[in-house]
Design a protein around this motif. Sequence first.
Motif, PDB file in Angstrom:
ATOM      1  N   ASN A 259       0.784  -1.229   0.000  1.00 40.88           N
ATOM      2  CA  ASN A 259       0.000   0.000   0.000  1.00 40.88           C
ATOM      3  C   ASN A 259       0.816   1.280   0.000  1.00 40.88           C
ATOM      4  O   ASN A 259       0.316   2.321  -0.437  1.00 40.88           O
ATOM      5  CB  ASN A 259      -0.942   0.000   1.209  1.00 40.88           C
ATOM      6  N   LEU A 260       2.063   1.230   0.470  1.00 42.51           N
ATOM      7  CA  LEU A 260       2.866   2.438   0.611  1.00 42.51           C
ATOM      8  C   LEU A 260       4.030   2.521  -0.353  1.00 42.51           C
ATOM      9  O   LEU A 260       4.481   3.616  -0.692  1.00 42.51           O
ATOM     10  CB  LEU A 260       3.405   2.542   2.047  1.00 42.51           C
ATOM     11  N   GLY A 261       4.567   1.380  -0.759  1.00 37.40           N
ATOM     12  CA  GLY A 261       5.739   1.374  -1.608  1.00 37.40           C
ATOM     13  C   GLY A 261       6.781   0.427  -1.056  1.00 37.40           C
ATOM     14  O   GLY A 261       6.616  -0.129   0.035  1.00 37.40           O
ATOM     15  N   PRO A 262       7.870   0.223  -1.777  1.00 34.44           N
ATOM     16  CA  PRO A 262       8.882  -0.753  -1.371  1.00 34.44           C
ATOM     17  C   PRO A 262       9.467  -0.447   0.006  1.00 34.44           C
ATOM     18  O   PRO A 262       9.717   0.714   0.348  1.00 34.44           O
ATOM     19  CB  PRO A 262       9.956  -0.641  -2.460  1.00 34.44           C
ATOM     20  N   TYR A 263       9.689  -1.488   0.790  1.00 32.55           N
ATOM     21  CA  TYR A 263      10.372  -1.344   2.070  1.00 32.55           C
ATOM     22  C   TYR A 263      11.771  -0.789   1.814  1.00 32.55           C
ATOM     23  O   TYR A 263      12.478  -1.247   0.915  1.00 32.55           O
ATOM     24  CB  TYR A 263      10.446  -2.704   2.762  1.00 32.55           C
ATOM     25  N   PRO A 264      12.229   0.204   2.577  1.00 30.51           N
ATOM     26  CA  PRO A 264      13.445   0.934   2.196  1.00 30.51           C
ATOM     27  C   PRO A 264      14.768   0.337   2.634  1.00 30.51           C
ATOM     28  O   PRO A 264      15.819   0.845   2.228  1.00 30.51           O
ATOM     29  CB  PRO A 264      13.240   2.289   2.881  1.00 30.51           C
ATOM     30  N   TYR A 265      14.778  -0.735   3.458  1.00 31.93           N
ATOM     31  CA  TYR A 265      16.033  -1.187   4.059  1.00 31.93           C
ATOM     32  C   TYR A 265      16.343  -2.633   3.703  1.00 31.93           C
ATOM     33  O   TYR A 265      15.514  -3.354   3.153  1.00 31.93           O
ATOM     34  CB  TYR A 265      15.975  -1.001   5.582  1.00 31.93           C
ATOM     35  N   ALA A 266      17.555  -3.048   4.056  1.00 27.04           N
ATOM     36  CA  ALA A 266      18.036  -4.373   3.647  1.00 27.04           C
ATOM     37  C   ALA A 266      17.394  -5.501   4.432  1.00 27.04           C
ATOM     38  O   ALA A 266      17.362  -6.645   3.977  1.00 27.04           O
ATOM     39  CB  ALA A 266      19.566  -4.438   3.801  1.00 27.04           C
ATOM     40  N   LYS A 267      16.923  -5.202   5.637  1.00 22.33           N
ATOM     41  CA  LYS A 267      16.305  -6.217   6.484  1.00 22.33           C
ATOM     42  C   LYS A 267      15.325  -5.529   7.411  1.00 22.33           C
ATOM     43  O   LYS A 267      15.320  -4.283   7.524  1.00 22.33           O
ATOM     44  CB  LYS A 267      17.359  -6.949   7.328  1.00 22.33           C
ATOM     45  N   LEU A 268      14.505  -6.326   8.094  1.00 28.25           N
ATOM     46  CA  LEU A 268      13.692  -5.823   9.190  1.00 28.25           C
ATOM     47  C   LEU A 268      13.965  -6.709  10.390  1.00 28.25           C
ATOM     48  O   LEU A 268      13.602  -7.886  10.401  1.00 28.25           O
ATOM     49  CB  LEU A 268      12.204  -5.855   8.842  1.00 28.25           C
ATOM     50  N   ALA A 269      14.641  -6.151  11.389  1.00 30.07           N
ATOM     51  CA  ALA A 269      14.921  -6.882  12.624  1.00 30.07           C
ATOM     52  C   ALA A 269      14.031  -6.329  13.728  1.00 30.07           C
ATOM     53  O   ALA A 269      14.021  -5.120  13.971  1.00 30.07           O
ATOM     54  CB  ALA A 269      16.393  -6.740  13.009  1.00 30.07           C
ATOM     55  N   ASN A 270      13.279  -7.194  14.383  1.00 28.58           N
ATOM     56  CA  ASN A 270      12.474  -6.830  15.542  1.00 28.58           C
ATOM     57  C   ASN A 270      13.194  -7.365  16.776  1.00 28.58           C
ATOM     58  O   ASN A 270      13.420  -8.575  16.886  1.00 28.58           O
ATOM     59  CB  ASN A 270      11.071  -7.409  15.410  1.00 28.58           C
ATOM     60  N   VAL A 271      13.547  -6.462  17.702  1.00 31.78           N
ATOM     61  CA  VAL A 271      14.540  -6.774  18.722  1.00 31.78           C
ATOM     62  C   VAL A 271      13.973  -6.515  20.126  1.00 31.78           C
ATOM     63  O   VAL A 271      13.523  -5.399  20.424  1.00 31.78           O
ATOM     64  CB  VAL A 271      15.810  -5.922  18.523  1.00 31.78           C
ATOM     65  N   GLN A 272      14.025  -7.517  20.981  1.00 30.12           N
ATOM     66  CA  GLN A 272      13.727  -7.321  22.401  1.00 30.12           C
ATOM     67  C   GLN A 272      14.878  -6.524  23.020  1.00 30.12           C
ATOM     68  O   GLN A 272      16.055  -6.818  22.760  1.00 30.12           O
ATOM     69  CB  GLN A 272      13.565  -8.669  23.092  1.00 30.12           C
ATOM     70  N   SER A 273      14.554  -5.532  23.850  1.00 32.38           N
ATOM     71  CA  SER A 273      15.603  -4.621  24.292  1.00 32.38           C
ATOM     72  C   SER A 273      15.233  -3.973  25.622  1.00 32.38           C
ATOM     73  O   SER A 273      14.149  -4.200  26.162  1.00 32.38           O
ATOM     74  CB  SER A 273      15.813  -3.527  23.243  1.00 32.38           C
ATOM     75  N   THR A 274      16.113  -3.112  26.090  1.00 28.10           N
ATOM     76  CA  THR A 274      15.860  -2.351  27.312  1.00 28.10           C
ATOM     77  C   THR A 274      15.421  -0.925  27.010  1.00 28.10           C
ATOM     78  O   THR A 274      15.524  -0.054  27.875  1.00 28.10           O
ATOM     79  CB  THR A 274      17.107  -2.325  28.207  1.00 28.10           C
ATOM     80  N   THR A 275      14.946  -0.645  25.791  1.00 30.22           N
ATOM     81  CA  THR A 275      14.465   0.703  25.495  1.00 30.22           C
ATOM     82  C   THR A 275      13.439   1.150  26.531  1.00 30.22           C
ATOM     83  O   THR A 275      12.641   0.350  27.030  1.00 30.22           O
ATOM     84  CB  THR A 275      13.837   0.785  24.088  1.00 30.22           C
ATOM     85  N   ARG A 276      13.452   2.429  26.850  1.00 33.50           N
ATOM     86  CA  ARG A 276      12.500   2.967  27.830  1.00 33.50           C
ATOM     87  C   ARG A 276      11.104   3.089  27.243  1.00 33.50           C
ATOM     88  O   ARG A 276      10.144   3.337  27.969  1.00 33.50           O
ATOM     89  CB  ARG A 276      12.960   4.315  28.340  1.00 33.50           C
ATOM     90  N   TYR A 277      10.986   2.941  25.935  1.00 25.18           N
ATOM     91  CA  TYR A 277       9.693   3.075  25.280  1.00 25.18           C
ATOM     92  C   TYR A 277       9.073   1.700  25.042  1.00 25.18           C
ATOM     93  O   TYR A 277       9.757   0.681  25.038  1.00 25.18           O
ATOM     94  CB  TYR A 277       9.849   3.819  23.950  1.00 25.18           C
ATOM     95  N   GLY A 278       7.772   1.679  24.804  1.00 24.86           N
ATOM     96  CA  GLY A 278       7.129   0.418  24.436  1.00 24.86           C
ATOM     97  C   GLY A 278       7.714  -0.139  23.152  1.00 24.86           C
ATOM     98  O   GLY A 278       7.893  -1.337  22.988  1.00 24.86           O
ATOM     99  N   GLY A 279       8.019   0.770  22.231  1.00 18.24           N
ATOM    100  CA  GLY A 279       8.684   0.400  20.990  1.00 18.24           C
ATOM    101  C   GLY A 279       9.422   1.608  20.458  1.00 18.24           C
ATOM    102  O   GLY A 279       8.977   2.747  20.625  1.00 18.24           O
ATOM    103  N   MET A 280      10.558   1.387  19.816  1.00 22.47           N
ATOM    104  CA  MET A 280      11.343   2.472  19.229  1.00 22.47           C
ATOM    105  C   MET A 280      11.724   2.059  17.825  1.00 22.47           C
ATOM    106  O   MET A 280      12.358   1.020  17.611  1.00 22.47           O
ATOM    107  CB  MET A 280      12.586   2.753  20.083  1.00 22.47           C
TER     108      MET A 280
END
Length: 551
Positions: free
Chosen positions: A272-293
């Motif tokens: 719907n938006l156009g080609p994904y712009p990056y070489a990969k998509l990594a979804n990473v569990q982390s210690t970010t202070r946000y729910g998601g970054m």
Amino acid sequence: MMTLDLSLWRWALLLMVGGSVLIGGRGACAQPAPGPAARPQPGIDVQDYDFALTLSDTTDRIEGTATVHVRIDADTLTAVRLDLIGRAPGGETGMRVRSVSEAGRAVSYRHADDLLRIRPPDLAAGQTRTFRIEYAGVPDDGLIIGTNQHGDRTFFGDNWPNRARHWLPVVDHLSDKATVEFRVTAPARYDVVSNGALVRDSTSGGTRHTLWRTDVPLPPKVMVIGVADFAVDTAGTVDGVPVQSWVYPEDRGPGLKDLGQAPPILRFFEENLGPYPYAKLANVQSTTRYGGMENAAAIFYSETAVADGEDDTSLLAHEIAHQWYGNTVTEADWPHLWLSEGFATYLTGLYLEHARGAAALRQYMTAARRQVVQFHDANPDTPLVDTTYSDPNELLNTNPYQKGGWVLHMLRREVGTDTFWRGLRAYYERYRDGNASTRDFRAVMEDVSGQDLEAFFDQWTRRPGHPVIEGTWRHDAAAGECVVTLRQTQDEPPFEVPVQVALGESPSRTTTLFMRGREAQSRVDCPRAPSSVTLDPNTDLLAELSMRRAQ
């Protein structure tokens, strides 16, 4: 980006359709310390960063070398200025610069007041200059070094909004985008993830050497590394793009299941938006202070939001949507944050509509509308595009998220669904790898729709508030009509809005009243009195609405 702080609803998107609760309810964490917005230096444009970082298990001190390629766009410059938080006298954290060089020759510099001023000779417009900066220190923020929920040591970049300057010498503003490379040296037991593609990964003598690079220009807010012990899985491939899940080994089963929902979301946005712009998509569990970054190609999720038994569809959709809007098309400055967060908010709703049906979107937008009303009650003078902030963190409120999503929802109705999607694609194509303002987005939507949208954008992005509409109806049996009267009762001047009215139920008869002032009235054929009369039955309007039968 979503946060875990319950005091603000940046996270409405975390509302799961189907009766579960906000991700924000799963925990809370400290807010960033306030700080002034870093401002870009006129006359320079960073083209590329090459960061070489050495991490250790025996100290939180990092050793860094930054190679910065800068284009000079003005003849009047005497220095190139980068943001880098220094070490205060007697302090234990902050960075100290050891040397700056160019082509192997030392260059004069001054590191003070959290700014690194590099003074090379003969600066002139049209040049591209390359500086090598040697520095070291213990980051106070930005690169979070500590232990995760299982007690294991981890290192996670967490730059939003302008915290990259705590550990990287950068122009720490979202308008100066550049390509980036991270060369990380760390103990061999760690895995390393970052933006872009993995170029090299080797171990020797108990040390891991990793090189990640992206040739897509990024704002510093999404340039990161994640260093931890991970279980890594490829959840699928979408149009040649590997979709990876990186979770703590202790959370392998449920964590990989949670993050494994990403491929169909990525496919929906690509279509719907156009080609994904990056070489990969990594979804990473982390210690970010946000729910998601939404770090580019390496999205970091709160460790408490992964493997918790909750449905994370909305969280993943929000952060994946940012890869188009926020990362690749980046807002020109902080007041235009809704072009990032509002887009991710509404695109999450559109994915839920696609995956679960129209009722899911209506439920989602109804919840968002409640939040907008509550925020406006407490902040009646705050418009969507807010230029009164001193610290970008002040903008993390309901307006750019839920109100921004609502503006897009109403824009979709204004121009039509097919035109709306074409407009989003055209906006992405025109400003891909660059920056855009609200005016820029409006211009694209006007080009695509052929409509003058000035009044729409001024009303919903420049002025605060929303209409409060009270309706009454009566049945005129003699005329066989229903008389519907609507009145705007808010203190602010009237809004110009179309209001749909549904008479009866299953199926209802609908009519639309266009309010251009305080009051509007319509007479609708009604041989018999309807069982009910409802305003905005399809949840299309950002307003407070009530309807009663006239006595």
